[in-house]
Enzyme design. Structure first.
Site, PDB file in Angstrom:
ATOM      1  N   LYS A 188       0.856  -1.201   0.000  1.00  0.00           N
ATOM      2  CA  LYS A 188       0.000   0.000   0.000  1.00  0.00           C
ATOM      3  C   LYS A 188       0.882   1.237   0.000  1.00  0.00           C
ATOM      4  O   LYS A 188       2.019   1.212   0.490  1.00  0.00           O
ATOM      5  CB  LYS A 188      -0.905   0.005   1.230  1.00  0.00           C
ATOM      6  CG  LYS A 188      -0.140  -0.120   2.552  1.00  0.00           C
ATOM      7  CD  LYS A 188      -1.053  -0.409   3.716  1.00  0.00           C
ATOM      8  CE  LYS A 188      -0.236  -0.672   4.986  1.00  0.00           C
ATOM      9  NZ  LYS A 188      -1.076  -1.036   6.144  1.00  0.00           N
ATOM     10  N   ARG A 209      -7.364   4.263   1.646  1.00  0.00           N
ATOM     11  CA  ARG A 209      -6.650   3.631   0.541  1.00  0.00           C
ATOM     12  C   ARG A 209      -7.384   2.403   0.022  1.00  0.00           C
ATOM     13  O   ARG A 209      -7.370   2.119  -1.178  1.00  0.00           O
ATOM     14  CB  ARG A 209      -5.244   3.243   1.003  1.00  0.00           C
ATOM     15  CG  ARG A 209      -4.330   4.411   1.284  1.00  0.00           C
ATOM     16  CD  ARG A 209      -3.060   4.008   2.008  1.00  0.00           C
ATOM     17  NE  ARG A 209      -3.320   3.510   3.358  1.00  0.00           N
ATOM     18  CZ  ARG A 209      -2.378   3.228   4.237  1.00  0.00           C
ATOM     19  NH1 ARG A 209      -1.107   3.399   3.911  1.00  0.00           N
ATOM     20  NH2 ARG A 209      -2.689   2.777   5.438  1.00  0.00           N
ATOM     21  N   PRO A 256       3.378  -8.246   6.110  1.00  0.00           N
ATOM     22  CA  PRO A 256       2.781  -9.585   6.020  1.00  0.00           C
ATOM     23  C   PRO A 256       1.253  -9.497   5.966  1.00  0.00           C
ATOM     24  O   PRO A 256       0.646  -8.653   6.632  1.00  0.00           O
ATOM     25  CB  PRO A 256       3.241 -10.275   7.313  1.00  0.00           C
ATOM     26  CG  PRO A 256       4.414  -9.480   7.780  1.00  0.00           C
ATOM     27  CD  PRO A 256       4.173  -8.081   7.347  1.00  0.00           C
ATOM     28  N   SER A 306      16.940  29.242  14.233  1.00  0.00           N
ATOM     29  CA  SER A 306      16.705  30.649  14.494  1.00  0.00           C
ATOM     30  C   SER A 306      15.657  30.834  15.571  1.00  0.00           C
ATOM     31  O   SER A 306      14.753  30.017  15.736  1.00  0.00           O
ATOM     32  CB  SER A 306      16.241  31.340  13.198  1.00  0.00           C
ATOM     33  OG  SER A 306      15.681  32.595  13.462  1.00  0.00           O
ATOM     34  N   HIS A 327       0.154  29.798  12.013  1.00  0.00           N
ATOM     35  CA  HIS A 327      -0.189  29.487  13.400  1.00  0.00           C
ATOM     36  C   HIS A 327      -0.412  27.988  13.567  1.00  0.00           C
ATOM     37  O   HIS A 327      -0.959  27.326  12.680  1.00  0.00           O
ATOM     38  CB  HIS A 327      -1.452  30.241  13.830  1.00  0.00           C
ATOM     39  CG  HIS A 327      -1.253  31.726  13.898  1.00  0.00           C
ATOM     40  ND1 HIS A 327      -2.285  32.624  13.801  1.00  0.00           N
ATOM     41  CD2 HIS A 327      -0.130  32.464  14.042  1.00  0.00           C
ATOM     42  CE1 HIS A 327      -1.815  33.853  13.894  1.00  0.00           C
ATOM     43  NE2 HIS A 327      -0.498  33.772  14.033  1.00  0.00           N
ATOM     44  N   LEU A 332     -21.394  32.887  11.533  1.00  0.00           N
ATOM     45  CA  LEU A 332     -21.426  34.174  12.232  1.00  0.00           C
ATOM     46  C   LEU A 332     -22.398  35.134  11.555  1.00  0.00           C
ATOM     47  O   LEU A 332     -23.145  35.869  12.228  1.00  0.00           O
ATOM     48  CB  LEU A 332     -20.020  34.781  12.266  1.00  0.00           C
ATOM     49  CG  LEU A 332     -19.038  34.111  13.229  1.00  0.00           C
ATOM     50  CD1 LEU A 332     -17.603  34.400  12.834  1.00  0.00           C
ATOM     51  CD2 LEU A 332     -19.293  34.580  14.659  1.00  0.00           C
ATOM     52  N   GLY A 380     -26.054  36.765  13.181  1.00  0.00           N
ATOM     53  CA  GLY A 380     -26.330  38.185  13.359  1.00  0.00           C
ATOM     54  C   GLY A 380     -25.103  39.057  13.525  1.00  0.00           C
ATOM     55  O   GLY A 380     -25.231  40.266  13.778  1.00  0.00           O
ATOM     56  N   SER A 406     -14.792  40.155   2.622  1.00  0.00           N
ATOM     57  CA  SER A 406     -13.369  39.792   2.638  1.00  0.00           C
ATOM     58  C   SER A 406     -12.660  40.682   3.643  1.00  0.00           C
ATOM     59  O   SER A 406     -13.238  41.659   4.152  1.00  0.00           O
ATOM     60  CB  SER A 406     -12.739  39.979   1.250  1.00  0.00           C
ATOM     61  OG  SER A 406     -12.685  41.360   0.925  1.00  0.00           O
TER      62      SER A 406
END
Length: 1092
Positions: A58, A66, A109, A260, A751, A770, A774, A780
């Site tokens: 697989k 799968r 197996p 860093s 994030h 949302l 209301g 956008s």
């Protein structure tokens, strides 16, 4: 990010290695990985069971279901597996919307079993604890397990027992298998906790009379726990989602990120795309991707990524050149655009990071022009004006079209310009320079405090803290509604002097009576005082080694701001919560393991403590208090009017985007009343609804803004609050990450929590919910400011908000260091240096990076040439220097320098003292003859004086010829050190005029006395003059100057230091006692007048 998917092979390896169970787990480590490069002969030699057993094959590329997709080969022998792979390996296939190539397969197996022996088990993390799912019918047709499976919640810090499992999960399991399954599930859960899994699914789990078989497995681990689990995990490879290739550039940036303290991320979506981004900030990077997709650019979007956390100039250069290299490899018929965007930085020096980008643009200016690249820049934050100026200048000098915009332009406006949806302004209006904000034109030194410390729209309202309500016995302590007031006092954990000074400057412009920082805690030094500025005055703040001492001595403190590292943040926060005076904690660190964060949340809930963070910049309450670097530097504080409260409160995940909200709200309303960035982790310490409800209950707040994002379901609590009437104030809300549903493969945004695990967690679904509830939801992010303005204007029109008259804040002097950074002042440097520069990404010796020094195999002689002579000397010169160091390293213990070192060492002194005592004996009589010999012989030779004339003159003047004479060696017993050097110099130096002159002098002096030979000091002195004069690297004046300033004696000092150190170590090793000179070696004589 934190939760990262691992391959099935890696997951099973973890399980087989580290699970502790009494149940027999079969087929341990019996798997073989196959790719197009696999050598089957070697594979079967390593795994001989491949030749004898029936097999399953697989793909192991994070593909779900799968079996249903026909991607599993069952019950095959090895030849059958090879035949099956011919039609699958390296073939393109489509899984959902993702199209990719099948490259890696797993062979195991084949396990014969019955359907009733298949089970389903899954463990996954949530905020409240870990959910264990079990279904008695596993396998391909398991269906919707969320609705079918038995479910058990293991709360944070609770333990799972076999009894719990048997009672709540195994009701439909035959009795003979209950004990096996209960034991295995508990062991699996312990493994899940111990190895910091966040998701672990086995389907099917097969249980037969022989034991347990793990057939198919999917898992995610918390990558931030690497520092805890490294010994057990080893080096983990995180495969990309199916449908997206793993690029070496992504691995390169990931490596930079790991090395860093900054955040550097890169995901390549479409290497042939024409729209490339280089965005600062995790939240901002999502917003830019959203806007590009909203404007129809999804198919041309080439990459997703971010750089943030104050990367250095070199780190930014490395990141930028990677992007530029990728985008200039293949031309596009329409040309290409590069969007260098970002929100308003809190603490990153924009000009410094832009210097790295400008370097990269200059390096790639040719390819950028060839590919017809146009660059659009929008940025704000510390020193952004200088950054934009530099970026504009490079556009003019290189001829590359670069359009720059600052905070006067909406953050995502440049996307519309880049994609041709908006016109490009010829000369965009520019906000004033940073310095202008800090010069008070009104000449008011102080402003009446009462006009700016209460609500801007209701000037007389109090801002005092509402204390936490006492809870009933046995219930968690209630949390305070008001977190900060103008009297709030905080302790700062960590030596973050810049952040503390920023807080004090904010306090001063807000006309607070006292600084908001009472003390600092730093466990790595003793208790001391640290100097800061309070307006024009210098003040001292105490720094304590222990948190307990700080709490005891400052009972008025109720806030902790923790700058502890991700490794120490958990322990230090848990310690702080033992002190009941603390009711608010801000945790700045990013990368705290989720399991630790959930324990912090549980403890905080039990103690009535509000946690802001982790992975946050903090929060701000204008006129009252700010956390650390929130709000940026003073210019942004003043430009966004954060020195006095307005009427609008906001809550965001992103720290950078919270500063952008400060800007948007200040331009569209009367300003911010309070703002909190809860942090980008999957489990923030406090949630959106926690703060929205606080805002609802705060009289001075008239409207609420929420900037949500993809991932999690917290926004639905706001929907519920609005529907139930608990939230009555207008809420403007937008969830970023709408682009995620447009991508073919999964993308993990900046994030850790910005990843949708189900349809309800997508930004699109949450925005619609949302809107239906209301809330005011824009179309956008581009329209967010307009919606905020519309709602605000309605509140003003209705009389709910009555804007007050602006009152200027007091002037805060600019720090010297920042004024110099802005180019407002200049000061002569105290030091000058021209040999070394350690300020950049790597050390530089006389203009040569240290990596080049080693790459060129310059050796010690080459380094000495760079540092002493500021030249890259020829190879023979470097070898000669090294030979000089070798022959002058030591000359036995009897010489004065070694003797002094030995005496000092035997007196119990340290290495430095002993070495110094030996070095102080070096002078004209011992070892210091190199310079003197070089000067004497050079002067005689240059004046045309014959060797005999030189000898006679020195005799007449009563002076010794420096470099001539030896106590032991003579013309008949030559010094082999001199002979070795002479052979080398004669063979390699282009000219040896001064050496030949000195050897002629030696013939004269040895004819008078055989030990008046040219000694090693003299030889090195004259040979070095020949070297400096003839190697081609110096003018005659430069060569003479090096002799004059004592450079040659440095050879003896450096070489002999090796010997002195050897003598010191030798005496210590031999454990020699205090040296006392023997009496019989001292001639005791009386003063002359007494002896007579």
């Amino acid at each position: 990010m934190s939760a990262k998917a691992i391959s099935e092979q890696t997951g099973k390896e973890f399980l087989f290695k580290h699970i502790y169970t009494s149940v027999a787990v079969q087929n341990r480590f019996r798997y073989a990985s196959v790719t197009a490069e696999t050598d089957w002969a070697s594979l079967t030699q390593e795994h001989p069971w491949l030749l004898t057993e029936r097999l399953v094959v697989k793909p192991d590329q994070l593909i779900k279901r799968r079996g249903k997709l026909g991607l599993v080969g069952l019950n095959l022998d090895l030849s059958g597996v090879q035949e099956w792979l011919k039609s699958h390996l390296m073939r393109e296939t489509t899984v959902g919307k993702a199209k990719g190539v099948l490259k890696k397969f797993l062979i195991e197996p084949f396990v014969p079993h019955k359907q009733e022996e298949e089970f389903y088990v899954c463990v996954y993390a949530m905020r409240e604890g870990d959910h264990v799912l079990f279904h008695h019918e596993g396998g391909v047709e398991v269906g919707d397990v969320d609705s079918k499976a038995q479910r058990l919640l293991v709360a944070v810090d609770d333990k799972l027992t076999e009894d719990h499992v048997a009672k709540q999960l195994l009701a439909h399991v035959h009795d003979e298998k209950k004990a096996i399954l209960a034991n295995f599930i508990v062991s699996l859960f312990n493994l899940y906790e111990d190895l910091y899994f966040t998701y672990l699914e086995i389907n099917p789990l097969v249980v037969t009379q022989n034991g347990v078989y793990i057939l198919d497995m999917a898992a995610k681990i918390d990558a931030t726990a690497d520092y805890i689990c490294q010994a057990k995990w080893g080096d983990v490879e995180f495969p990309p989602p199916f449908g997206r290739e793993a690029y070496p550039e992504e691995a390169y940036i990931a490596d930079l990120d790991a090395k860093s303290g900054a955040s550097l991320k890169l995901t390549i979506l479409n290497p042939r795309g024409r729209i490339w981004t280089m965005v600062a900030g995790g939240g901002a990077s999502v917003v830019y991707s959203d806007t590009i997709c909203d404007l129809g650019g999804v198919d041309e979007l080439a990459n997703y990524g971010e750089y943030s956390g104050a990367p250095s100039e070199q780190q930014t250069y490395d990141y930028a050149k990677t992007i530029l290299s990728l985008m200039t490899r293949e031309k596009h018929t329409q040309g290409k655009v590069l969007i260098i965007g970002g929100s308003i930085a809190n603490f990153t020096n924009v000009a410094a990071t832009f210097k790295g980008i400008v370097r990269a643009i200059k390096d790639y200016q040719g390819p950028l022009k060839e590919n017809e690249v146009t660059i659009f820049v929008r940025r704000g934050g510390p020193n952004y004006q200088e950054g934009l100026r530099v970026m504009g200048e490079v556009g003019k000098t290189t001829g590359i079209p670069i359009h720059v915009f600052g905070t006067e332009t909406h953050m995502t406006a440049i996307v519309g310009m880049a994609l041709g949806h908006k016109p490009i302004p010829n000369q965009p209006p520019m906000d004033a320079h940073t310095a202008n904000f800090l010069l008070n034109s009104s000449n008011n030194v102080m402003t009446p405090a009462t006009t700016r410390t209460a609500s801007f729209s209701e000037p007389r309202r109090s801002n005092d803290v509402a204390p936490a309500k006492k809870s009933k016995a046995g219930l968690p302590a209630a949390k305070a509604t008001t977190l900060f007031s103008r009297h709030t006092k905080a302790v700062v954990w960590g030596m973050q002097t810049r952040a503390v000074q920023g807080m004090l400057d904010f306090d001063y412009v807000c006309s607070r009576d006292e600084p908001s920082v009472a003390a600092m805690v730093y466990p790595f030094t003793g208790d001391h005082m640290q100097k800061f500025y309070w307006g024009h005055k210098e003040i001292l703040l105490p720094v304590y080694k222990s948190m307990a001492d700080a709490m005891k001595k400052h009972p008025e403190v109720d806030v902790l701001i923790s700058f502890a590292s991700l490794r120490s943040a958990f322990d230090s926060t848990m310690e702080t919560m033992q002190h009941p005076q603390i009711h608010t904690i801000a945790i700045i660190a990013e990368g705290i393991p989720e399991a630790q964060t959930r324990r912090l949340i549980k403890t905080a809930d039990e103690n009535g403590v509000t946690i802001i963070g982790p992975a946050t910049v903090g929060g701000i309450k204008p006129g009252c208090f700010k956390i650390g670097n929130t709000g940026g530097m003073l210019d942004n504080i003043l430009a966004s009017k954060l020195y006095r409260p307005g009427s609008v409160a906001y809550v965001s995940r992103s720290g950078g985007m919270s500063n952008e909200l400060n800007n948007i709200i200040s331009r569209t309303t009367d300003g911010v009343y309070e703002g909190v960035a809860i942090g980008g982790d999957r489990y923030p310490g406090s949630t959106f609804i926690d703060h929205v409800l606080r805002y609802q209950d705060t009289p001075g707040i008239q409207m609420i803004v929420v900037l949500g994002e993809i991932g999690g379901t917290e926004e639905y609590n706001i929907c519920q609050g609005i529907k139930e009437g608990r939230i009555t104030k207008p809420v403007v809300c937008w969830c970023i990450g709408t682009c995620a549903t447009m991508f073919a493969s999964e993308v993990q945004f900046g994030h850790a929590g910005a990843c949708a695990n189900q349809a309800s967690e997508t930004a699109v679904a949450k925005n619609q919910a949302l809107r239906d509830a209301g809330a005011y939801v824009p179309k956008s992010f581009d329209e967010l400011g307009e919606v905020i303005r519309t709602v605000y204007d309605e509140l003003v029109a209705s009389g709910t908000i009555v804007p007050a008259q602006e009152v200027p804040p007091p002037t805060v002097p600019m720090d010297y260091s920042w004024a110099r950074e802005l180019g407002l002042i200049r000061k002569p440097a105290s030091f000058m240096t021209s040999i070394c520069d350690e300020r950049g990404q790597e050390l530089i010796y006389a203009g040569m990076p240290i990596t080049e020094v080693f790459k060129e195999e310059m050796g010690l002689g080459g380094v000495l040439g760079l540092l002493w002579f500021q030249r890259r000397l020829p190879r023979y010169a470097c070898q000669f220097i090294e030979m000089c160091l070798m022959v002058t390293a030591d000359h036995g213990p009897a010489v004065s320098g070694a003797h002094n070192t030995i005496v000092c060492a035997r007196a119990g002194k340290d290495l430095i003292s002993s070495l110094t005592s030996g070095l102080l004996t070096i002078g004209d009589r011992f070892g210091g003859a190199l310079d003197a010999a070089a000067k004497q012989f050079s002067k005689a030779f240059d004046s045309g004086m014959l060797p005999m004339e030189f000898v006679n003159k020195m005799k007449k003047d009563g002076k010794l010829i420096m470099g001539i004479g030896h106590r032991v060696k003579s013309i008949n017993n030559p010094d082999m050190r001199v002979q070795i050097l002479k052979d080398f110099v004669k063979q390699h130096f282009p000219s040896t005029q001064l050496l030949d002159y000195a050897l002629d002098v030696e013939k004269i002096t040895t004819s008078k006395k055989p030990n008046l030979i040219l000694n090693v000091d003299g030889f090195i002195g004259v040979a070095f003059v020949d070297l400096l004069r003839t190697c081609g690297g110096f003018t005659r004046d430069e060569a003479d100057e090096f002799v004059e300033i004592g450079a040659l004696n440095g050879i003896f000092v450096l070489g002999r230091s090796m010997g002195f150190i050897g003598h010191y170590l030798d005496q210590k090793r031999l454990k020699q006692g205090l040296y006392r000179h023997p009496w019989d070696d001292i001639s005791y004589v009386l003063p002359e007048h007494m002896s007579m």
